[in-house]
Design a protein around this motif. Structure first.
Motif, PDB file in Angstrom:
ATOM      1  N   THR A  41      13.414   8.154   7.944  1.00  0.00           N
ATOM      2  CA  THR A  41      13.337   8.976   7.420  1.00  0.00           C
ATOM      3  C   THR A  41      13.970  10.140   6.929  1.00  0.00           C
ATOM      4  O   THR A  41      14.482  10.715   7.217  1.00  0.00           O
ATOM      5  N   THR A  42      15.087   9.144   7.077  1.00  0.00           N
ATOM      6  CA  THR A  42      16.901   9.122   6.907  1.00  0.00           C
ATOM      7  C   THR A  42      17.205  10.134   5.885  1.00  0.00           C
ATOM      8  O   THR A  42      16.347   9.824   4.418  1.00  0.00           O
ATOM      9  N   ASP A  43      17.251  11.336   5.336  1.00  0.00           N
ATOM     10  CA  ASP A  43      17.953  11.653   4.608  1.00  0.00           C
ATOM     11  C   ASP A  43      18.867  11.228   3.375  1.00  0.00           C
ATOM     12  O   ASP A  43      20.151  11.027   4.047  1.00  0.00           O
ATOM     13  N   LYS A  44      18.544  10.535   2.443  1.00  0.00           N
ATOM     14  CA  LYS A  44      19.579   9.749   1.946  1.00  0.00           C
ATOM     15  C   LYS A  44      19.279   9.789   0.011  1.00  0.00           C
ATOM     16  O   LYS A  44      18.328  10.511  -0.341  1.00  0.00           O
ATOM     17  N   ASP A  45      20.070   9.870  -0.786  1.00  0.00           N
ATOM     18  CA  ASP A  45      19.510   9.507  -2.940  1.00  0.00           C
ATOM     19  C   ASP A  45      18.400   8.353  -2.498  1.00  0.00           C
ATOM     20  O   ASP A  45      17.974   7.562  -1.677  1.00  0.00           O
ATOM     21  N   THR A  46      17.624   8.904  -3.333  1.00  0.00           N
ATOM     22  CA  THR A  46      16.818   7.863  -3.657  1.00  0.00           C
ATOM     23  C   THR A  46      17.251   6.192  -4.027  1.00  0.00           C
ATOM     24  O   THR A  46      17.750   6.276  -4.379  1.00  0.00           O
ATOM     25  N   GLN A  47      16.608   5.378  -3.198  1.00  0.00           N
ATOM     26  CA  GLN A  47      17.042   4.049  -3.473  1.00  0.00           C
ATOM     27  C   GLN A  47      15.771   3.889  -4.246  1.00  0.00           C
ATOM     28  O   GLN A  47      14.353   3.685  -4.086  1.00  0.00           O
ATOM     29  N   LYS A  48      16.109   2.617  -5.852  1.00  0.00           N
ATOM     30  CA  LYS A  48      14.603   2.769  -6.930  1.00  0.00           C
ATOM     31  C   LYS A  48      14.713   1.350  -5.833  1.00  0.00           C
ATOM     32  O   LYS A  48      15.603   0.735  -5.666  1.00  0.00           O
ATOM     33  N   LEU A  49      13.526   0.642  -6.699  1.00  0.00           N
ATOM     34  CA  LEU A  49      12.617  -0.408  -6.323  1.00  0.00           C
ATOM     35  C   LEU A  49      11.838  -0.798  -8.011  1.00  0.00           C
ATOM     36  O   LEU A  49      11.691  -0.080  -8.259  1.00  0.00           O
ATOM     37  N   LYS A  50      11.985  -1.789  -7.340  1.00  0.00           N
ATOM     38  CA  LYS A  50      11.771  -2.746  -8.884  1.00  0.00           C
ATOM     39  C   LYS A  50      10.322  -4.015  -8.317  1.00  0.00           C
ATOM     40  O   LYS A  50      10.210  -4.409  -7.770  1.00  0.00           O
ATOM     41  N   LEU A  51       9.094  -3.799  -8.497  1.00  0.00           N
ATOM     42  CA  LEU A  51       7.854  -4.111  -8.678  1.00  0.00           C
ATOM     43  C   LEU A  51       8.120  -5.918 -10.024  1.00  0.00           C
ATOM     44  O   LEU A  51       8.260  -5.392 -10.421  1.00  0.00           O
ATOM     45  N   VAL A  52       7.915  -6.671  -8.719  1.00  0.00           N
ATOM     46  CA  VAL A  52       8.635  -8.116  -9.286  1.00  0.00           C
ATOM     47  C   VAL A  52       7.298  -8.742  -9.095  1.00  0.00           C
ATOM     48  O   VAL A  52       6.698 -10.137  -9.973  1.00  0.00           O
ATOM     49  N   GLU A  53       7.140  -8.229  -8.487  1.00  0.00           N
ATOM     50  CA  GLU A  53       4.756  -9.558  -8.248  1.00  0.00           C
ATOM     51  C   GLU A  53       3.982  -8.711  -7.202  1.00  0.00           C
ATOM     52  O   GLU A  53       4.107  -7.751  -6.637  1.00  0.00           O
ATOM     53  N   HIS A  54       2.855  -8.409  -7.981  1.00  0.00           N
ATOM     54  CA  HIS A  54       1.586  -8.165  -6.815  1.00  0.00           C
ATOM     55  C   HIS A  54       1.031  -8.998  -7.724  1.00  0.00           C
ATOM     56  O   HIS A  54       0.525  -9.282  -8.311  1.00  0.00           O
ATOM     57  N   GLU A  55      -0.369  -8.535  -6.586  1.00  0.00           N
ATOM     58  CA  GLU A  55      -1.788  -8.816  -6.157  1.00  0.00           C
ATOM     59  C   GLU A  55      -2.398  -8.031  -5.150  1.00  0.00           C
ATOM     60  O   GLU A  55      -2.254  -7.783  -4.348  1.00  0.00           O
ATOM     61  N   VAL A  56      -4.022  -7.900  -5.745  1.00  0.00           N
ATOM     62  CA  VAL A  56      -4.870  -7.197  -5.265  1.00  0.00           C
ATOM     63  C   VAL A  56      -6.250  -8.260  -4.829  1.00  0.00           C
ATOM     64  O   VAL A  56      -6.825  -8.596  -5.722  1.00  0.00           O
ATOM     65  N   TYR A  57      -6.175  -7.620  -3.548  1.00  0.00           N
ATOM     66  CA  TYR A  57      -7.337  -9.175  -2.991  1.00  0.00           C
ATOM     67  C   TYR A  57      -8.829  -8.614  -2.934  1.00  0.00           C
ATOM     68  O   TYR A  57      -8.746  -7.112  -2.555  1.00  0.00           O
ATOM     69  N   SER A  58     -10.009  -8.952  -2.432  1.00  0.00           N
ATOM     70  CA  SER A  58     -10.750  -9.051  -2.489  1.00  0.00           C
ATOM     71  C   SER A  58     -11.627  -8.410  -1.515  1.00  0.00           C
ATOM     72  O   SER A  58     -11.958  -6.889  -1.359  1.00  0.00           O
ATOM     73  N   ASN A  59     -10.837  -8.149  -0.602  1.00  0.00           N
ATOM     74  CA  ASN A  59     -10.642  -7.150   1.051  1.00  0.00           C
ATOM     75  C   ASN A  59      -9.746  -5.783   1.322  1.00  0.00           C
ATOM     76  O   ASN A  59      -9.706  -4.952   1.798  1.00  0.00           O
ATOM     77  N   GLY A  60      -9.224  -5.688  -0.471  1.00  0.00           N
ATOM     78  CA  GLY A  60      -8.366  -4.733  -1.201  1.00  0.00           C
ATOM     79  C   GLY A  60      -6.770  -4.081  -0.399  1.00  0.00           C
ATOM     80  O   GLY A  60      -6.429  -3.579  -0.460  1.00  0.00           O
ATOM     81  N   LEU A  61      -6.432  -5.538   0.813  1.00  0.00           N
ATOM     82  CA  LEU A  61      -5.081  -5.769   0.700  1.00  0.00           C
ATOM     83  C   LEU A  61      -4.163  -5.553  -0.756  1.00  0.00           C
ATOM     84  O   LEU A  61      -5.317  -6.874  -1.638  1.00  0.00           O
ATOM     85  N   GLN A  62      -2.904  -4.932  -0.757  1.00  0.00           N
ATOM     86  CA  GLN A  62      -2.339  -5.656  -2.073  1.00  0.00           C
ATOM     87  C   GLN A  62      -1.399  -6.462  -0.988  1.00  0.00           C
ATOM     88  O   GLN A  62      -0.572  -5.569  -0.181  1.00  0.00           O
ATOM     89  N   LYS A  63      -0.820  -7.015  -1.847  1.00  0.00           N
ATOM     90  CA  LYS A  63       0.443  -7.559  -2.145  1.00  0.00           C
ATOM     91  C   LYS A  63       1.632  -7.225  -3.046  1.00  0.00           C
ATOM     92  O   LYS A  63       1.222  -7.121  -3.965  1.00  0.00           O
ATOM     93  N   GLN A  64       2.534  -6.631  -2.331  1.00  0.00           N
ATOM     94  CA  GLN A  64       4.278  -5.913  -3.663  1.00  0.00           C
ATOM     95  C   GLN A  64       4.956  -6.863  -3.015  1.00  0.00           C
ATOM     96  O   GLN A  64       5.754  -6.838  -1.789  1.00  0.00           O
ATOM     97  N   VAL A  65       5.556  -7.185  -3.974  1.00  0.00           N
ATOM     98  CA  VAL A  65       7.478  -7.702  -3.645  1.00  0.00           C
ATOM     99  C   VAL A  65       7.609  -7.073  -4.643  1.00  0.00           C
ATOM    100  O   VAL A  65       7.770  -6.881  -6.305  1.00  0.00           O
TER     101      VAL A  65
END
Length: 190
Positions: free
Chosen positions: A161-185
């Motif tokens: 929760t440190t007050d810092k500059d925005t850190q950008k992320l790029k989604l490179v892989e993802h999948e959603v499974y039948s149980n609602g679980l989500q993989k996010q790389v």
């Protein structure tokens, strides 16, 4: 430079505490008690073992994993992999003898120096406090997240929760499974 990958089971509201049943947390064991197991969702865990060349963790995670993981067949590759524990208090005599080479690092500067060495990816398991420090210092390069469709409320969170500059992320892989679980790389954009 080696890639530092943070991997975590995380609730939708960001909690990472006690996913496997560690004592002392109200919702301990939430990864297997609350969501149906779907084997294909955990393919990334096997891939992490094959692609990683070292493990980095904080003292608390080391103390939780080291009595259990060395004898677990599903973590066999980790047994032979070099391990690094970031701690100012852990001493050599507290390291287990049946889990291969383990080195204690005393600072984030030592983690930064480790990243500068030759070798492949370094995987960070668990270690909420260490993740906060690594992220705040700009040392994490990638996140492997399995996001559970749960709101746990209180608990240790993956992100600081440190007050810092925005850190950008790029989604490179993802999948959603039948149980609602989500993989996010996600790659950290440096």
């Amino acid at each position: 430079m080696r890639t530092l990958i943070s991997t975590a089971f995380v609730s939708l509201d960001g909690v990472v505490e006690a996913p496997g049943g560690e004592p002392g947390y109200r919702n301990s064991g939430w990864t297997f008690k609350e969501v149906e197991f779907v084997p294909e969702a955990f393919e990334i865990k096997e891939r992490e073992q094959q692609e990683s060349t070292a493990i980095l963790m904080g003292r608390v995670s080391y103390e939780v994993f080291s009595p259990v993981w060395p004898d677990m067949a599903e973590f066999a590759r980790y047994k032979t992999m070099p391990k690094y524990v970031v701690s100012t208090t852990l001493t050599e005599d507290k390291l287990v003898s049946n889990w291969g080479e383990t080195t204690i690092l005393r600072s984030l500067d030592e983690v930064a120096a480790l990243k500068e060495t030759d070798g492949g990816p370094i995987i960070v398991h668990g270690s909420a406090s260490l993740n906060h420090a690594l992220s705040d210092a700009g040392l994490i390069d990638r996140y492997h997240l399995l996001v559970y469709p749960l709101l746990l409320g209180a608990g240790k969170r993956l992100f600081s929760t440190t007050d810092k500059d925005t850190q950008k992320l790029k989604l490179v892989e993802h999948e959603v499974y039948s149980n609602g679980l989500q993989k996010q790389v996600l790659d950290v954009v440096h």
